[in-house]
Design an enzyme around this catalytic site. Structure first.
Site, PDB file in Angstrom:
ATOM      1  N   ARG A 123       0.847  -1.204   0.000  1.00  0.00           N
ATOM      2  CA  ARG A 123       0.000   0.000   0.000  1.00  0.00           C
ATOM      3  C   ARG A 123       0.875   1.244   0.000  1.00  0.00           C
ATOM      4  O   ARG A 123       0.661   2.174  -0.736  1.00  0.00           O
ATOM      5  CB  ARG A 123      -0.922  -0.011   1.221  1.00  0.00           C
ATOM      6  CG  ARG A 123      -2.245  -0.721   1.001  1.00  0.00           C
ATOM      7  CD  ARG A 123      -2.093  -2.200   0.663  1.00  0.00           C
ATOM      8  NE  ARG A 123      -3.367  -2.887   0.558  1.00  0.00           N
ATOM      9  CZ  ARG A 123      -3.958  -3.527   1.574  1.00  0.00           C
ATOM     10  NH1 ARG A 123      -3.366  -3.605   2.753  1.00  0.00           N
ATOM     11  NH2 ARG A 123      -5.119  -4.120   1.402  1.00  0.00           N
ATOM     12  N   ASP A 152      -0.305  -6.230  -3.436  1.00  0.00           N
ATOM     13  CA  ASP A 152      -1.716  -6.063  -3.105  1.00  0.00           C
ATOM     14  C   ASP A 152      -2.415  -5.383  -4.276  1.00  0.00           C
ATOM     15  O   ASP A 152      -1.769  -5.109  -5.299  1.00  0.00           O
ATOM     16  CB  ASP A 152      -1.885  -5.270  -1.793  1.00  0.00           C
ATOM     17  CG  ASP A 152      -3.061  -5.791  -0.981  1.00  0.00           C
ATOM     18  OD1 ASP A 152      -4.192  -5.770  -1.509  1.00  0.00           O
ATOM     19  OD2 ASP A 152      -2.867  -6.240   0.157  1.00  0.00           O
ATOM     20  N   HIS A 229      -6.895  -9.819  -3.764  1.00  0.00           N
ATOM     21  CA  HIS A 229      -5.902  -8.747  -3.566  1.00  0.00           C
ATOM     22  C   HIS A 229      -4.863  -8.744  -4.682  1.00  0.00           C
ATOM     23  O   HIS A 229      -3.676  -8.565  -4.448  1.00  0.00           O
ATOM     24  CB  HIS A 229      -5.218  -8.887  -2.196  1.00  0.00           C
ATOM     25  CG  HIS A 229      -6.095  -8.460  -1.053  1.00  0.00           C
ATOM     26  ND1 HIS A 229      -6.342  -7.130  -0.756  1.00  0.00           N
ATOM     27  CD2 HIS A 229      -6.794  -9.184  -0.137  1.00  0.00           C
ATOM     28  CE1 HIS A 229      -7.149  -7.056   0.295  1.00  0.00           C
ATOM     29  NE2 HIS A 229      -7.446  -8.287   0.694  1.00  0.00           N
ATOM     30  N   ASP A 292      -6.630 -14.077   1.830  1.00  0.00           N
ATOM     31  CA  ASP A 292      -7.701 -13.409   2.567  1.00  0.00           C
ATOM     32  C   ASP A 292      -8.654 -12.694   1.617  1.00  0.00           C
ATOM     33  O   ASP A 292      -8.310 -12.397   0.482  1.00  0.00           O
ATOM     34  CB  ASP A 292      -7.098 -12.368   3.535  1.00  0.00           C
ATOM     35  CG  ASP A 292      -6.215 -11.351   2.802  1.00  0.00           C
ATOM     36  OD1 ASP A 292      -5.417 -11.771   1.951  1.00  0.00           O
ATOM     37  OD2 ASP A 292      -6.337 -10.146   3.078  1.00  0.00           O
ATOM     38  N   GLU A 293      -9.818 -12.434   2.116  1.00  0.00           N
ATOM     39  CA  GLU A 293     -10.803 -11.574   1.465  1.00  0.00           C
ATOM     40  C   GLU A 293     -10.940 -11.864  -0.035  1.00  0.00           C
ATOM     41  O   GLU A 293     -10.515 -11.076  -0.870  1.00  0.00           O
ATOM     42  CB  GLU A 293     -10.429 -10.108   1.709  1.00  0.00           C
ATOM     43  CG  GLU A 293     -10.373  -9.788   3.195  1.00  0.00           C
ATOM     44  CD  GLU A 293      -9.909  -8.373   3.534  1.00  0.00           C
ATOM     45  OE1 GLU A 293     -10.408  -7.834   4.529  1.00  0.00           O
ATOM     46  OE2 GLU A 293      -9.044  -7.825   2.846  1.00  0.00           O
ATOM     47  N   TRP A 360      -4.500 -16.599  11.902  1.00  0.00           N
ATOM     48  CA  TRP A 360      -5.847 -16.207  12.273  1.00  0.00           C
ATOM     49  C   TRP A 360      -5.923 -14.738  12.604  1.00  0.00           C
ATOM     50  O   TRP A 360      -5.329 -14.288  13.548  1.00  0.00           O
ATOM     51  CB  TRP A 360      -6.333 -17.049  13.463  1.00  0.00           C
ATOM     52  CG  TRP A 360      -7.686 -17.559  13.139  1.00  0.00           C
ATOM     53  CD1 TRP A 360      -8.856 -16.873  13.277  1.00  0.00           C
ATOM     54  CD2 TRP A 360      -8.004 -18.824  12.545  1.00  0.00           C
ATOM     55  NE1 TRP A 360      -9.897 -17.633  12.800  1.00  0.00           N
ATOM     56  CE2 TRP A 360      -9.410 -18.820  12.356  1.00  0.00           C
ATOM     57  CE3 TRP A 360      -7.271 -19.931  12.164  1.00  0.00           C
ATOM     58  CZ2 TRP A 360     -10.092 -19.909  11.807  1.00  0.00           C
ATOM     59  CZ3 TRP A 360      -7.929 -21.009  11.623  1.00  0.00           C
ATOM     60  CH2 TRP A 360      -9.335 -20.989  11.449  1.00  0.00           C
ATOM     61  N   TYR A 390      -3.819  -5.277  15.704  1.00  0.00           N
ATOM     62  CA  TYR A 390      -3.616  -4.516  14.466  1.00  0.00           C
ATOM     63  C   TYR A 390      -2.991  -3.141  14.733  1.00  0.00           C
ATOM     64  O   TYR A 390      -3.524  -2.321  15.457  1.00  0.00           O
ATOM     65  CB  TYR A 390      -4.919  -4.422  13.656  1.00  0.00           C
ATOM     66  CG  TYR A 390      -5.021  -5.583  12.682  1.00  0.00           C
ATOM     67  CD1 TYR A 390      -4.535  -6.835  13.052  1.00  0.00           C
ATOM     68  CD2 TYR A 390      -5.547  -5.442  11.409  1.00  0.00           C
ATOM     69  CE1 TYR A 390      -4.579  -7.915  12.178  1.00  0.00           C
ATOM     70  CE2 TYR A 390      -5.605  -6.522  10.523  1.00  0.00           C
ATOM     71  CZ  TYR A 390      -5.108  -7.740  10.926  1.00  0.00           C
ATOM     72  OH  TYR A 390      -5.145  -8.806  10.060  1.00  0.00           O
ATOM     73  N   ASP A 392      -2.364  -0.725  12.599  1.00  0.00           N
ATOM     74  CA  ASP A 392      -2.819   0.440  11.839  1.00  0.00           C
ATOM     75  C   ASP A 392      -4.002   1.125  12.511  1.00  0.00           C
ATOM     76  O   ASP A 392      -4.397   2.210  12.120  1.00  0.00           O
ATOM     77  CB  ASP A 392      -3.172   0.043  10.391  1.00  0.00           C
ATOM     78  CG  ASP A 392      -4.195  -1.085  10.311  1.00  0.00           C
ATOM     79  OD1 ASP A 392      -4.181  -1.967  11.198  1.00  0.00           O
ATOM     80  OD2 ASP A 392      -4.999  -1.100   9.365  1.00  0.00           O
ATOM     81  N   TRP A 427      -0.439  -2.772   8.622  1.00  0.00           N
ATOM     82  CA  TRP A 427      -1.001  -2.454   7.306  1.00  0.00           C
ATOM     83  C   TRP A 427      -0.840  -0.970   7.076  1.00  0.00           C
ATOM     84  O   TRP A 427      -0.987  -0.181   8.000  1.00  0.00           O
ATOM     85  CB  TRP A 427      -2.485  -2.848   7.249  1.00  0.00           C
ATOM     86  CG  TRP A 427      -2.713  -4.303   7.489  1.00  0.00           C
ATOM     87  CD1 TRP A 427      -3.127  -4.887   8.642  1.00  0.00           C
ATOM     88  CD2 TRP A 427      -2.523  -5.381   6.548  1.00  0.00           C
ATOM     89  NE1 TRP A 427      -3.206  -6.251   8.483  1.00  0.00           N
ATOM     90  CE2 TRP A 427      -2.836  -6.571   7.208  1.00  0.00           C
ATOM     91  CE3 TRP A 427      -2.112  -5.433   5.213  1.00  0.00           C
ATOM     92  CZ2 TRP A 427      -2.757  -7.820   6.595  1.00  0.00           C
ATOM     93  CZ3 TRP A 427      -2.025  -6.670   4.592  1.00  0.00           C
ATOM     94  CH2 TRP A 427      -2.359  -7.847   5.283  1.00  0.00           C
ATOM     95  N   THR A 428      -0.573  -0.578   5.836  1.00  0.00           N
ATOM     96  CA  THR A 428      -0.132   0.809   5.678  1.00  0.00           C
ATOM     97  C   THR A 428      -0.991   1.655   4.736  1.00  0.00           C
ATOM     98  O   THR A 428      -0.496   2.601   4.137  1.00  0.00           O
ATOM     99  CB  THR A 428       1.328   0.832   5.201  1.00  0.00           C
ATOM    100  OG1 THR A 428       1.424   0.125   3.942  1.00  0.00           O
ATOM    101  CG2 THR A 428       2.256   0.181   6.193  1.00  0.00           C
ATOM    102  N   GLU A 429      -2.276   1.333   4.622  1.00  0.00           N
ATOM    103  CA  GLU A 429      -3.142   2.164   3.767  1.00  0.00           C
ATOM    104  C   GLU A 429      -3.049   3.634   4.140  1.00  0.00           C
ATOM    105  O   GLU A 429      -2.983   4.507   3.274  1.00  0.00           O
ATOM    106  CB  GLU A 429      -4.611   1.737   3.910  1.00  0.00           C
ATOM    107  CG  GLU A 429      -4.971   0.429   3.241  1.00  0.00           C
ATOM    108  CD  GLU A 429      -4.964  -0.738   4.208  1.00  0.00           C
ATOM    109  OE1 GLU A 429      -4.117  -0.749   5.125  1.00  0.00           O
ATOM    110  OE2 GLU A 429      -5.811  -1.643   4.065  1.00  0.00           O
TER     111      GLU A 429
END
Ligand code: TNX
Length: 522
Positions: A123, A152, A229, A292-293, A360, A390, A392, A427-429
């Site tokens: 990100r 990503d 992603h 994921d996702e 997890w 987390y 972030d 996470w670096t959004e």
């Protein structure tokens, strides 16, 4: 009180001090650690008239050590280079800039074998110097797994020789989403600057990072997130998606419907080609495939996916992801690797081999049926529970105290046998500069090291916080500043955070709140 983080298993402080620094006479077993000690202490003041001796002792566990500091002799006993290295890390912390260490006796070993930190360089991209600075910090904290999130939707940041477009084009996005306001409505605020041109690691640079980490007993685990992603890769090679239509590197955060098509052989080939090149760079035991996702919306109407489901006799789209995972897991196994992935890789766990490792991240507790079933089957997990660890997320939602409680609040004895270890992700959004990265990462990484290294019986947050405050100077000397206490204890809060219900509804809007308030004061 001996100022050591993570707190050792057993430690006893004695009268007096031993000189410690560049003038030490260093010798004994474990030549790598002896050399490392010489190198790191070369310019440090102190050490005159004292010796640092490394001895082999098979009573110590692989990563454990015994340390005895007397006024003229500092003796380390370990059974491997790792244990010897961790004893040295303890000594460096005890010394700080004082040129001496307190006399003491320590017997230490880790609670978990896997003690990880993840950095998202997709990100926003982090320089090699920054990555090494964090690897250094991890080593000081006796952490041993650096999980490198390299790709990503918003950027591909690792050179793959067979697919040059991935970095030529896939590293660049047209602009960047700035806040979560209007999340998923398509109305979020964006800047209007291109991001990411040239922001990727070459294979040579990655080899250098791997060697740097190995010298500090840290394994680097690459993550190539698949089959979701993947928009940055699809933007370069649209044939990887179900529709094959043109796409652009994503400028928005969140979960994208445009994923790789697991009905096409090309996708399996692509994944294996990428793995081939990366296995030459990363010699470690693990390879992380994300997983994921993965929204299955497109697969439901994709003729290729539906045909694959039929041909392989799969139950549904989740099983198709399970099939893809298994193919990749077997391929990695043939290369001597153990596959890891986010917990969604177990959405079709019945067809997954228990050799793989699931990380997890969704809120979990002993009550999560999927997780329980996996552990019952003999599977292993790495714990990264979102609401505890987390990095972030703002401190007013997740103060250090909460992160510190991860182990004690979540792990029950029946559950523990399935836990290989723990990992804290960054996470670096919304993290665009180093100062913010440090603000949110440093105190939490320090805290988390104690969560995964120290014995449960030795965990006491109040006492930890004192050691943390006493360590400011030491961590600052490593270029890793600890943000003010009123920030990490969660005291900097938007007004609505005082109203519990609203807090959860609105924090997304204000993910930058603490930063905006604090940036000039750090
Ligand atoms: C969820 S954790 C994600 C990431 C985001 C993160 C933001 C996980 C496996 N997926 O893609 O960056 O939330 O907190």
């Amino acid at each position: 009180m001996l100022n050591i983080i993570p707190v050792p298993l057993k430690a006893e402080e004695k009268e007096g001090f031993a000189p410690f620094g560049g003038k030490l006479k260093i010798y004994g077993e474990f030549s790598d650690t002896v050399k490392f000690a010489e190198k790191i202490l070369i310019n440090a003041k102190g050490g005159e008239g004292c010796e640092l001796v490394f001895e082999k002792n098979t009573d110590a566990t692989e990563e454990g050590y015994f340390l005895k500091v007397e006024e003229k002799t500092i003796k380390v006993k370990a059974s491997s280079e790792k244990g010897a290295f961790y004893a040295l890390m303890t000594l460096l912390q005890l010394a700080g800039n004082a040129g001496r260490v307190p006399c003491c006796e320590i017997g230490d070993k880790p609670r978990f074998a896997y003690r990880g930190f993840m950095l998202d360089s997709a990100r926003h991209f982090w320089s090699i110097d920054t990555v090494k600075r964090y690897i250094d910090l991890m080593a000081r904290l006796k952490m041993n797994e650096f999980h490198f999130h390299l790709t990503d939707d918003q950027g591909w940041r690792v050179e793959i020789k067979k697919y040059p477009l991935l970095t030529e084009k896939g590293s660049i996005r047209k602009n960047t989403q700035l806040s979560l306001y209007g999340y998923n409505s398509g109305k979020e605020a964006h800047d209007d600057v291109e991001y990411g041109r040239g922001c990727f690691y070459t294979q040579e640079q990655l080899k250098d990072i791997v060697a740097y980490a190995a010298e500090r007993h840290i394994e680097v685990i690459p993550e190539i997130d698949m089959p979701g992603h993947m928009v940055a890769a699809i933007a370069c090679y649209p044939e990887l998606s179900c529709t094959g239509e043109p796409a652009e590197v994503s400028t928005r955060w969140g979960v994208m419907d445009n994923i790789c098509c697991c009905g096409k052989e090309d996708v399996y080939r692509f994944a294996k080609d990428v793995i081939d090149e990366l296995c030459e760079i990363f010699p470690g035991r693990f390879f992380h495939i994300g997983g994921d996702e993965v929204p299955k919306k497109r697969w439901k109407t994709c003729p290729n996916c539906q045909e694959k489901i039929k041909k392989e006799g799969l139950k549904d789209e989740n099983a198709l992801q399970g099939y893809f995972n298994s193919e990749i897991a077997n391929y990695l196994k043939s290369k001597g690797k153990r596959m890891s992935g986010w917990n969604e890789i177990l959405d079709a766990q019945d067809i997954m081999d228990t050799e793989i490792v699931a990380q997890w991240w969704v809120n979990h507790s002993a009550g999560n049926a999927q997780e329980k079933k996996w552990i019952k089957r003999g599977g292993k997990i790495i714990m990264s529970p979102v609401s505890y660890v987390y990095m972030d997320h703002p401190y007013h939602l997740r103060p250090l105290k909460k992160t510190y409680a991860t182990d004690t609040e979540l792990l029950g004895a029946d559950f523990e046998k399935g836990v290989l270890g723990m990992e804290i992700p960054q996470w670096t959004e919304y993290i665009r500069c180093e100062k913010k990265l440090d603000m949110l990462t440093v105190p939490r990484l320090i805290t988390f090291s104690e969560v995964c290294w120290s014995d449960r019986a030795n965990k006491d947050y109040g006492e930890f916080e004192k050691r943390l405050e006493n360590s400011r100077e030491y961590f600052a000397s490593l270029n890793c500043p600890i943000c003010p206490k009123y920030l990490y204890t969660g005291k900097v809060r938007p007004w609505y955070a005082f109203t519990d219900g609203l807090k959860w509804a609105l924090w997304y809007k204000n993910v930058n709140y603490e930063w905006e308030l604090m940036k000039d004061r750090l």
